[in-house]
Motif scaffolding. Structure first.
Motif, PDB file in Angstrom:
ATOM      1  N   VAL A 106       8.811  19.309  -0.677  1.00 36.76           N
ATOM      2  CA  VAL A 106       8.841  20.467   0.351  1.00 36.76           C
ATOM      3  C   VAL A 106       7.719  21.529  -0.042  1.00 36.76           C
ATOM      4  O   VAL A 106       7.646  22.014  -1.232  1.00 36.76           O
ATOM      5  N   MET A 107       6.997  21.805   1.195  1.00 37.46           N
ATOM      6  CA  MET A 107       5.940  22.905   0.899  1.00 37.46           C
ATOM      7  C   MET A 107       6.316  24.096   1.708  1.00 37.46           C
ATOM      8  O   MET A 107       5.996  24.089   2.909  1.00 37.46           O
ATOM      9  N   PRO A 108       7.024  24.798   1.340  1.00 39.91           N
ATOM     10  CA  PRO A 108       7.521  26.076   1.814  1.00 39.91           C
ATOM     11  C   PRO A 108       6.351  27.168   2.460  1.00 39.91           C
ATOM     12  O   PRO A 108       5.468  27.134   1.636  1.00 39.91           O
ATOM     13  N   ASN A 109       6.666  27.814   3.497  1.00 40.82           N
ATOM     14  CA  ASN A 109       5.445  28.809   4.028  1.00 40.82           C
ATOM     15  C   ASN A 109       5.466  30.128   3.840  1.00 40.82           C
ATOM     16  O   ASN A 109       6.649  30.746   4.165  1.00 40.82           O
ATOM     17  N   ALA A 110       4.729  30.421   3.006  1.00 43.55           N
ATOM     18  CA  ALA A 110       4.795  31.926   2.621  1.00 43.55           C
ATOM     19  C   ALA A 110       3.862  32.870   3.723  1.00 43.55           C
ATOM     20  O   ALA A 110       3.019  32.145   4.048  1.00 43.55           O
ATOM     21  N   TRP A 111       4.445  33.975   3.804  1.00 40.48           N
ATOM     22  CA  TRP A 111       3.728  34.817   4.826  1.00 40.48           C
ATOM     23  C   TRP A 111       2.994  35.881   4.179  1.00 40.48           C
ATOM     24  O   TRP A 111       2.091  36.556   5.032  1.00 40.48           O
ATOM     25  N   ASP A 112       2.862  36.131   2.853  1.00 39.26           N
ATOM     26  CA  ASP A 112       2.293  37.241   2.359  1.00 39.26           C
ATOM     27  C   ASP A 112       1.992  37.012   0.943  1.00 39.26           C
ATOM     28  O   ASP A 112       2.835  36.162   0.358  1.00 39.26           O
ATOM     29  N   GLN A 171       6.032  23.014  -5.575  1.00 41.28           N
ATOM     30  CA  GLN A 171       4.768  22.610  -6.275  1.00 41.28           C
ATOM     31  C   GLN A 171       3.709  22.957  -5.371  1.00 41.28           C
ATOM     32  O   GLN A 171       2.338  22.596  -5.801  1.00 41.28           O
ATOM     33  N   ALA A 172       3.918  23.354  -3.985  1.00 41.80           N
ATOM     34  CA  ALA A 172       2.547  23.788  -3.184  1.00 41.80           C
ATOM     35  C   ALA A 172       3.346  24.764  -2.251  1.00 41.80           C
ATOM     36  O   ALA A 172       4.260  24.792  -1.891  1.00 41.80           O
ATOM     37  N   LEU A 173       2.354  25.603  -1.550  1.00 42.90           N
ATOM     38  CA  LEU A 173       2.759  26.456  -0.573  1.00 42.90           C
ATOM     39  C   LEU A 173       1.736  26.315   0.807  1.00 42.90           C
ATOM     40  O   LEU A 173       0.860  25.615   0.594  1.00 42.90           O
ATOM     41  N   ALA A 174       2.343  26.615   1.857  1.00 37.18           N
ATOM     42  CA  ALA A 174       1.692  26.641   3.117  1.00 37.18           C
ATOM     43  C   ALA A 174       1.853  28.089   3.534  1.00 37.18           C
ATOM     44  O   ALA A 174       2.407  29.023   3.081  1.00 37.18           O
ATOM     45  N   THR A 175       0.797  28.559   4.402  1.00 39.77           N
ATOM     46  CA  THR A 175       0.899  29.574   5.001  1.00 39.77           C
ATOM     47  C   THR A 175       1.635  29.792   6.522  1.00 39.77           C
ATOM     48  O   THR A 175       2.120  28.449   6.850  1.00 39.77           O
ATOM     49  N   THR A 176       2.060  30.688   7.076  1.00 42.02           N
ATOM     50  CA  THR A 176       2.647  30.715   8.470  1.00 42.02           C
ATOM     51  C   THR A 176       2.239  31.688   9.254  1.00 42.02           C
ATOM     52  O   THR A 176       2.176  32.903   8.988  1.00 42.02           O
ATOM     53  N   SER A 177       1.414  31.287  10.491  1.00 37.84           N
ATOM     54  CA  SER A 177       0.920  32.246  11.383  1.00 37.84           C
ATOM     55  C   SER A 177       2.067  33.051  11.946  1.00 37.84           C
ATOM     56  O   SER A 177       1.864  34.470  11.970  1.00 37.84           O
ATOM     57  N   ALA A 178       3.073  32.408  12.283  1.00 37.29           N
ATOM     58  CA  ALA A 178       4.133  33.287  12.856  1.00 37.29           C
ATOM     59  C   ALA A 178       4.647  34.333  11.811  1.00 37.29           C
ATOM     60  O   ALA A 178       5.078  35.445  12.243  1.00 37.29           O
ATOM     61  N   GLY A 179       4.962  33.770  10.344  1.00 34.81           N
ATOM     62  CA  GLY A 179       5.464  34.623   9.904  1.00 34.81           C
ATOM     63  C   GLY A 179       4.473  35.858   9.479  1.00 34.81           C
ATOM     64  O   GLY A 179       5.347  37.136   9.414  1.00 34.81           O
ATOM     65  N   ASN A 212       3.866  14.947   7.846  1.00 36.80           N
ATOM     66  CA  ASN A 212       4.536  16.382   7.517  1.00 36.80           C
ATOM     67  C   ASN A 212       5.366  16.353   8.665  1.00 36.80           C
ATOM     68  O   ASN A 212       5.438  16.091   9.805  1.00 36.80           O
ATOM     69  N   VAL A 213       6.710  16.834   8.326  1.00 41.25           N
ATOM     70  CA  VAL A 213       7.674  17.361   9.136  1.00 41.25           C
ATOM     71  C   VAL A 213       8.122  18.529   8.977  1.00 41.25           C
ATOM     72  O   VAL A 213       8.336  18.954   7.630  1.00 41.25           O
ATOM     73  N   VAL A 214       8.437  19.556   9.921  1.00 37.76           N
ATOM     74  CA  VAL A 214       8.843  20.996   9.769  1.00 37.76           C
ATOM     75  C   VAL A 214      10.641  21.090  10.027  1.00 37.76           C
ATOM     76  O   VAL A 214      10.980  20.211  10.879  1.00 37.76           O
ATOM     77  N   MET A 215      11.089  21.474   9.214  1.00 35.58           N
ATOM     78  CA  MET A 215      12.519  21.920   9.316  1.00 35.58           C
ATOM     79  C   MET A 215      12.636  23.460   9.504  1.00 35.58           C
ATOM     80  O   MET A 215      11.973  24.152   9.052  1.00 35.58           O
ATOM     81  N   GLY A 216      13.839  23.646   9.948  1.00 29.57           N
ATOM     82  CA  GLY A 216      14.069  25.010  10.397  1.00 29.57           C
ATOM     83  C   GLY A 216      13.875  25.764  11.691  1.00 29.57           C
ATOM     84  O   GLY A 216      13.872  26.922  11.802  1.00 29.57           O
ATOM     85  N   ARG A 272       6.431  12.308   4.089  1.00 25.26           N
ATOM     86  CA  ARG A 272       5.819  12.619   2.397  1.00 25.26           C
ATOM     87  C   ARG A 272       6.069  14.170   2.362  1.00 25.26           C
ATOM     88  O   ARG A 272       6.208  14.323   1.184  1.00 25.26           O
ATOM     89  N   ARG A 273       5.878  14.811   3.383  1.00 27.58           N
ATOM     90  CA  ARG A 273       5.917  16.392   3.261  1.00 27.58           C
ATOM     91  C   ARG A 273       6.635  16.851   4.171  1.00 27.58           C
ATOM     92  O   ARG A 273       6.832  16.645   5.503  1.00 27.58           O
ATOM     93  N   VAL A 274       7.540  18.212   3.988  1.00 33.25           N
ATOM     94  CA  VAL A 274       8.310  19.024   4.496  1.00 33.25           C
ATOM     95  C   VAL A 274       8.115  20.372   4.454  1.00 33.25           C
ATOM     96  O   VAL A 274       7.829  21.141   3.470  1.00 33.25           O
ATOM     97  N   SER A 275       7.756  20.943   5.639  1.00 29.07           N
ATOM     98  CA  SER A 275       7.326  22.350   5.682  1.00 29.07           C
ATOM     99  C   SER A 275       8.195  23.104   6.414  1.00 29.07           C
ATOM    100  O   SER A 275       9.310  22.402   6.882  1.00 29.07           O
ATOM    101  N   VAL A 276       8.355  24.474   6.392  1.00 27.93           N
ATOM    102  CA  VAL A 276       9.564  25.266   6.998  1.00 27.93           C
ATOM    103  C   VAL A 276       8.983  26.189   8.075  1.00 27.93           C
ATOM    104  O   VAL A 276       9.549  27.125   8.619  1.00 27.93           O
TER     105      VAL A 276
END
Length: 280
Positions: A22-28, A41-49, A205-209, A226-230
């Motif tokens: 799971v690679m959660p999306n941080a906004w700041d 273990q890894a992070l993504a960004t989110t343009s929406a957040g 990659n699949v997005v949940m939430g 293989r990879r899940v983001s939110v």
């Protein structure tokens, strides 16, 4: 070994391992530090957040490339984890501009980024096949030999085009064009997810939430993901907590929400960057 190369190698290894992560999306930077402290273990960004926190709409016109990359750079600097950025449509009408966006992303210390085939035009929301592939080719060429994993997104299902065959065709072409990871947000069910994973030769990659239905990490791993983001869902959850707290104060005149809030001391320690405490 540089910090960026070490992060890239760790990120690449996650995509090559068994199961999914799971690679959660941080906004700041603050949300990035919190998520990093949780053991991801890894992070993504989110343009929406980020857009929500900046008081803007999440849209192609809402945030500039400079804003998105500056926010991503803050997140990169906040933790030692690999960070992959939501780079929307590449912030340009031409393949060359998409490539420039990827080059700038590498300079920010990002070790990954996504490029989508949506246009932002409600009348023609998805780019023509050849145009979409050419943009992925340009993006892949821009980061060739660099510590960077390119994710290519087929946006059909987010824009009401429920065409699994075309989605798979696009993802297969994006793989041939040089994408390292493939992503089709909004797939309707586990059967569709399984089919995509089976029909492509890159990590998926699949997005949940984002919307229902929701599947567990175990279910997604068994489907071949293989990879899940939110996406922006963690940011929306944070705004939901803020709204509930405000509604309690306005509607009931009470403050019990504070019992569920993170303690100030815990947040202070989490955000401590080694500089002397300047509080008075």
């Amino acid at each position: 070994m540089t910090r960026t190369l070490a992060r890239f190698q760790a990120f690449k290894a996650l995509h090559e391992g068994a199961g999914c992560f799971v690679m959660p999306n941080a906004w700041d930077a603050g949300s990035a530090r919190l998520l990093a402290s949780m053991g991801f273990q890894a992070l993504a960004t989110t343009s929406a957040g980020y857009a929500f926190c900046a008081g803007k709409r999440d849209s192609f016109a809402g945030l500039s490339r400079g804003e998105i990359l500056a926010n991503a750079a803050d997140i990169v600097q906040a933790t030692e984890l690999p960070v992959s950025a939501d780079l929307e449509d590449g912030f340009g009408a031409t393949p060359e501009e998409c490539g420039e966006t990827m080059r700038l992303a590498v300079e920010c210390g990002l070790v990954g980024g996504s490029l989508e085939d949506a246009t932002g035009n409600a009348d023609a929301p998805i780019r023509a096949f050849a145009d979409a592939v050419e943009r992925v080719e340009a993006a892949a060429e821009a980061v060739k030999g660099k510590p960077f994993l390119l994710t290519a997104r087929s946006e059909n299902y987010l824009w009401g085009r429920h065409d699994l065959d075309d989605t798979i065709r696009r993802l297969q072409a994006f793989s041939e064009a040089g994408a390292d990871v493939l992503y089709a947000p909004g797939l309707p069910d586990l059967d569709a997810i399984r089919t995509v994973c089976r029909e492509v030769d890159r990590p998926v990659n699949v997005v949940m939430g984002l919307k229902e239905p929701s599947f567990s990490v175990q279910q997604l791993a068994e489907a071949g993901v293989r990879r899940v983001s939110v996406g922006g869902s963690f940011a929306r959850a944070a705004f939901g907590g803020l709204k509930q707290a405000a509604q309690e104060v306005l509607g009931q005149g009470t403050f019990s929400y504070a019992q569920k809030a993170m303690p100030g001391a815990e947040l202070f320690e989490l955000m401590f960057d080694g500089r002397p405490d300047e509080r008075t």
